[in-house]
Design a protein around this motif. Structure first.
Motif, PDB file in Angstrom:
ATOM      1  N   ALA A 163      -2.649 -22.306 -30.330  1.00  0.00           N
ATOM      2  CA  ALA A 163      -2.029 -21.013 -30.646  1.00  0.00           C
ATOM      3  C   ALA A 163      -3.139 -20.027 -31.026  1.00  0.00           C
ATOM      4  CB  ALA A 163      -1.039 -21.182 -31.795  1.00  0.00           C
ATOM      5  N   GLU A 164      -3.300 -18.994 -30.208  1.00  0.00           N
ATOM      6  CA  GLU A 164      -4.361 -18.014 -30.463  1.00  0.00           C
ATOM      7  C   GLU A 164      -3.742 -16.715 -30.992  1.00  0.00           C
ATOM      8  OE1 GLU A 164      -6.818 -17.767 -26.952  1.00  0.00           O
ATOM      9  OE2 GLU A 164      -7.467 -19.854 -27.135  1.00  0.00           O
ATOM     10  N   GLY A 165      -4.564 -15.809 -31.445  1.00  0.00           N
ATOM     11  CA  GLY A 165      -4.074 -14.501 -31.879  1.00  0.00           C
ATOM     12  C   GLY A 165      -3.752 -14.416 -33.362  1.00  0.00           C
ATOM     13  N   SER A 166      -4.083 -15.464 -34.126  1.00  0.00           N
ATOM     14  CA  SER A 166      -3.821 -15.408 -35.572  1.00  0.00           C
ATOM     15  C   SER A 166      -4.841 -14.496 -36.240  1.00  0.00           C
ATOM     16  CB  SER A 166      -3.950 -16.810 -36.178  1.00  0.00           C
ATOM     17  OG  SER A 166      -2.934 -17.637 -35.688  1.00  0.00           O
ATOM     18  N   ASN A 167      -4.392 -13.796 -37.269  1.00  0.00           N
ATOM     19  CA  ASN A 167      -5.356 -12.972 -38.005  1.00  0.00           C
ATOM     20  C   ASN A 167      -5.498 -13.392 -39.455  1.00  0.00           C
ATOM     21  OD1 ASN A 167      -3.038 -11.996 -39.111  1.00  0.00           O
ATOM     22  ND2 ASN A 167      -3.012 -10.129 -37.859  1.00  0.00           N
ATOM     23  N   THR A 168      -4.809 -14.481 -39.816  1.00  0.00           N
ATOM     24  CA  THR A 168      -4.940 -14.943 -41.193  1.00  0.00           C
ATOM     25  C   THR A 168      -4.822 -16.474 -41.238  1.00  0.00           C
ATOM     26  OG1 THR A 168      -4.005 -14.766 -43.404  1.00  0.00           O
ATOM     27  CG2 THR A 168      -2.505 -14.321 -41.590  1.00  0.00           C
TER      28      THR A 168
ATOM     29  N   GLY B 296      -9.126 -17.356 -44.567  1.00  0.00           N
ATOM     30  CA  GLY B 296      -9.983 -16.711 -43.579  1.00  0.00           C
ATOM     31  C   GLY B 296      -9.223 -15.613 -42.861  1.00  0.00           C
ATOM     32  N   PHE B 297      -9.956 -14.809 -42.120  1.00  0.00           N
ATOM     33  CA  PHE B 297      -9.339 -13.628 -41.499  1.00  0.00           C
ATOM     34  C   PHE B 297      -9.982 -13.314 -40.160  1.00  0.00           C
ATOM     35  CE2 PHE B 297     -12.753 -12.483 -44.376  1.00  0.00           C
ATOM     36  CZ  PHE B 297     -13.531 -11.599 -43.651  1.00  0.00           C
ATOM     37  N   LEU B 298      -9.251 -12.548 -39.365  1.00  0.00           N
ATOM     38  CA  LEU B 298      -9.794 -12.048 -38.097  1.00  0.00           C
ATOM     39  C   LEU B 298     -10.696 -10.865 -38.430  1.00  0.00           C
ATOM     40  CD1 LEU B 298      -9.556 -12.054 -34.909  1.00  0.00           C
ATOM     41  CD2 LEU B 298      -7.794 -10.317 -35.227  1.00  0.00           C
ATOM     42  N   TYR B 299     -11.944 -10.901 -37.956  1.00  0.00           N
ATOM     43  CA  TYR B 299     -12.877  -9.805 -38.230  1.00  0.00           C
ATOM     44  C   TYR B 299     -12.980  -8.956 -36.961  1.00  0.00           C
ATOM     45  CZ  TYR B 299     -17.242  -7.495 -39.674  1.00  0.00           C
ATOM     46  OH  TYR B 299     -18.209  -6.574 -39.999  1.00  0.00           O
TER      47      TYR B 299
END
Ligand code: HEM
Length: 301
Positions: free
Chosen positions: A10-15, A128-131
């Motif tokens: 599953a891609e597209g996570s931002n957190t 963690g987060f999407l930068y």
């Protein structure tokens, strides 16, 4: 066909939430199986549409949870020579929750922790987060060379017919960046460290590609076969400490050994990855991430 844990792809996570547990001394195999199967079931049947879940288990822990240990699964051991060393902190249970809502991830982590804390202590607890557009905190796009579509499964999953089919070997390492040192380099030098251009991630070619760049050291071939990984690393941290939680999936554990040896100066040429002068791994664990079926069978006789 053995179905993998869908959270792997599953891609597209931002957190993200990343938890590593160590099993407490004196916990029996039955207690361990009961707690882990309850935590797995809670996340599978709870708010599963609100976050993606990936479980990983150390070799020793998986041997207690299931009789079927995939070929080659082992504890992580240190790689390198001072001052560029990848340390081993092998823990027992990994839980990676990711999605688009940090609140849901928090709820999921709390839910699992209720069961896991009966038998294990948390030794790593990171969010963690999407930068920006999927960049590492150094400012470079991370994941450009990753496999896409169906190739992801070939790269990441243990093939049918083998013990652990549909599962995956994972490597995780928390890296702490020296962002000030890296930021002191001009853009050309930064690109020399990584081996790609900064704005658009184009691989440096010919003379321009240094033999100690990260791409040069991590693009490893054995007998002409590329040692491919499916990387899902997560940036973490704030102004005091920040870095990358390196997180990767592979059909073979030996690929990690080969790439790490190349990055940490342990191959014949003795060259180390220049990236390791600007970022330091402080943890290291190998994990088995079982198929959905094997995960659901924990605790069943
Ligand atoms: C601080 C730690 C790390 C950072 C910031 C980092 C960042 C990057 C970046 C920016 C790229 C180029 C773009 C891409 O193809 O994704 C890359 C490529 C790559 N990295 Fe890392 N990486 C780190 C650690 C690692 C580790 C520990 C491994 C393996 C054990 C690894 C394996 C790879 C591989 C296989 C590639 C693709 C090489 C190619 O075939 O072109 N990286 N990484």
């Amino acid at each position: 066909m053995s179905l993998p844990q869908p959270g792997i792809f599953a891609e597209g996570s931002n957190t993200h939430v990343l938890l590593e547990y160590r099993v407490k001394d004196g916990v029996s195999d039955t207690q361990l199986r009961t707690a882990v199967s309850a935590a797995v079931a809670a996340l599978a049947t709870g708010d599963s549409n609100k976050y993606n879940v990936v479980w990983g288990f150390a070799a020793a822990c998986w041997a207690r949870l299931s009789g079927a240990v995939p070929l080659g699964l082992k504890a992580f051991t240190p790689v390198g020579k001072a001052p560029n060393i990848a340390p081993a902190t092998q823990r027992d249970i990994l839980l990676w929750l990711h999605g688009t809502d940090a609140g849901h991830n928090f709820d999921g982590a709390q839910l699992a922790h209720r069961f896991l804390s009966e038998v294990a202590v948390v030794e790593l607890d990171k969010t963690g987060f999407l930068y920006h557009d999927a960049r590492d905190l150094t400012g470079f796009i991370d994941g450009t060379e990753n496999p896409e579509a169906d190739e992801r499964r070939q790269v990441a999953l243990i093939p049918e017919g083998q013990v652990g089919a549909g599962g995956s070997f994972m490597l995780t390492q928390q890296w702490v960046h020296k962002l000030r040192d890296f930021g002191a380099l001009n853009q050309t030098e930064q690109e020399n460290v990584i081996g790609r251009t900064k704005p658009d991630s184009v691989e440096l070619s010919g003379e321009r590609m240094p033999n100690n760049s990260h791409v040069s050291r991590s693009d490893v071939k054995i007998n002409g076969v590329g040692q491919k990984l499916y990387r899902r690393s997560v940036p973490y941290g704030g102004v005091v400490e920040s870095g990358l939680y390196f997180l990767s999936f592979s059909a073979e554990i030996s690929r990690y050994d080969a790439i790490l040896a190349s990055m940490f100066g342990m191959t014949e040429d003795g060259i180390h990855d220049r990236l390791t002068d600007f970022s330091t791994p402080v943890t290291g664990s190998y994990w088995f991430s079982p198929s959905l079926l094997e995960l659901s069978e924990i605790g069943k006789d």
